[in-house]
Write an enzyme that holds these catalytic residues in place. Structure first.
Site, short mmCIF file in Angstrom:
data_model
loop_
_atom_site.label_atom_id
_atom_site.label_comp_id
_atom_site.label_asym_id
_atom_site.label_seq_id
_atom_site.Cartn_x
_atom_site.Cartn_y
_atom_site.Cartn_z
N CYS A 91 44.09 51.40 37.87
CA CYS A 91 43.36 51.81 39.16
C CYS A 91 44.14 51.45 40.38
O CYS A 91 44.72 50.15 40.61
CB CYS A 91 41.99 51.11 39.21
SG CYS A 91 41.23 51.09 40.87
N CYS A 104 39.28 46.19 45.60
CA CYS A 104 38.06 46.28 45.42
C CYS A 104 37.63 44.76 44.85
O CYS A 104 36.46 44.41 45.33
CB CYS A 104 37.83 47.22 44.19
SG CYS A 104 36.05 47.29 43.17
N CYS A 150 24.38 36.13 30.30
CA CYS A 150 25.47 36.85 30.97
C CYS A 150 26.32 35.86 31.80
O CYS A 150 27.31 36.36 32.55
CB CYS A 150 24.82 37.86 31.96
SG CYS A 150 23.81 37.36 33.29
#
Length: 400
Positions: free
Chosen positions: A22, A28, A356
């Site tokens: 990427c 990002c 999580c």
């Protein structure tokens, strides 16, 4: 917009760059581990789980993906006018900022969703529609949310606007459908508040039924714009199958599904051997979806109620309620102390904890262990390749 936070637990030395397909991953900040090969990402995550959870028992080898790309079935893009370059842009918020990183395609996002978002951006220009400006409170489009059922192929597009006024609405919808006939429903969501939340309260269906469906672990699920559905369906099946194995259902168990969402875990349990399932969820839209999902799957032994899981368990403990198995899948912050106290007071024979965040999981396991729960198995699952996030499922048994 869903922020992609950079954790303090970044590898101290990522060593040399092995694989970075990427071009904007540094800007990002969403894929913190993309500079490592996938095998080394898994090794890093395994080591992190071992450091945080190893004190409770053996940590099984992490379950990774065969193809760890384009796994996100939910894609969000923010829209804005780039004053510097004089053009409309769409993309993701840079980690820990409110600056948009322009992106047309992402290595983790569903490719169909990415193409649709690019088409929406082009159509805005064709229809002379503007991006919303949070500073002035003027403009039209704030975000685009796309959800796709990986098993069914159904596609939902949500246009999040700063105003209910939608010029040439019918023509815009037709143009989008001409470009992407795979879209099965389109909605307009109005959010005119100064907020970091993507969706507002008002919603209008512009095309199709307003929802999509997908299949997970043999169950069919209705997905609305606001309801939560696991982002990586491939690994969700891996996770849920392990959770069902840990639950050890025999057909007689009374089961509680805390933080049940649209009923995914509870309905799978109901069809995999639970005697009776009760799901609790604070989001009323998700509860409506869960009830509908039970009907569509012809599940007669699962029920759902709206409420805070902690409050519900506290009242249940006072009333002397009990369950054989409790599934808990709390948010990243983990379970509240009130929830854990009430859970221990109810004293279920078995707890299946889906987490999580291994850091908050470690904290909560310490509390449960101190209240006579034995940690029997710890299984990490790589739900979000290229990111630092780690999912774990843990089996705990009550010490009698």
């Amino acid at each position: 917009m869903e922020k992609r936070h950079t954790s303090r637990s970044m590898p101290a030395n990522p060593q040399k760059k092995e694989n970075a397909p990427c071009p904007v991953y540094r800007k990002c900040g969403g894929c913190q581990l993309q500079n490592l090969s996938y095998s080394r990402q898994l090794a890093w995550k395994q080591d992190r789980c071992q450091k945080l959870l190893g004190k409770f028992g053996k940590v099984s080898p992490i379950l990774g993906m065969e193809r760890p790309y384009h796994y996100r079935n939910k894609v969000q893009a923010a829209f804005a006018w780039d004053k510097r370059h004089g053009k409309l842009i769409s993309g993701v918020y840079q980690s820990s900022t409110h600056r948009i990183v322009p992106i047309d395609s992402c290595q983790t996002e569903d490719e169909t969703a990415d193409r649709i978002i690019v088409s929406v951006r082009k159509l805005l220009k064709d229809f002379k529609l503007t991006a919303y400006d949070e500073t002035t409170g003027r403009g039209f489009l704030r975000h685009v949310l796309v959800k796709r059922g990986f098993h069914t192929g159904e596609v939902m597009v949500v246009l999040v606007t700063g105003t209910p006024v939608f010029t040439a609405k019918k023509h815009f919808v037709k143009a989008l459908l001409d470009l992407h006939p795979e879209i099965t429903t389109i909605l307009q969501n109005v959010n005119n508040r100064y907020t970091s939340m993507v969706l507002g309260e008002r919603e209008k269906v512009l095309y199709g039924p307003g929802t999509i469906t997908d299949v997970l672990c043999g169950c069919k699920f209705r997905i609305s714009a606001k309801s939560f559905y696991q982002i990586n369906p491939t690994q969700t099946e891996v996770l849920y199958n392990k959770a069902m194995e840990f639950a050890g259902l025999t057909g007689k168990e009374k089961v509680l599904d805390a933080y049940c969402g649209i009923g995914t875990i509870g309905l799978v349990a109901a069809k995999r051997g639970a005697g009776q399932v009760l799901g609790v969820e604070v989001n009323p839209d998700a509860v409506k979806d869960a009830i509908q999902n039970a009907k569509e799957n012809e599940v007669k032994n699962a029920y759902f109620t709206c409420g805070d899981a902690g409050d519900f368990l506290e009242e249940a403990a006072l009333a002397g309620e009990n369950w054989d198995v409790v599934f808990m899948d709390p948010p990243r912050a983990g379970a509240s102390r009130e929830f854990l106290t009430a859970l221990c007071a109810c004293g279920p024979k078995r707890v299946v904890y889906i987490s999580c965040d291994p850091e908050t999981l470690s904290r909560d396991l310490g509390i449960l262990k101190a209240n006579k729960y034995q940690i029997e198995a710890i299984q990490p699952v790589d739900m979000f390749p290229h990111t630092q996030h780690i999912e774990c499922v843990v089996r705990l048994n009550k010490i009698l």
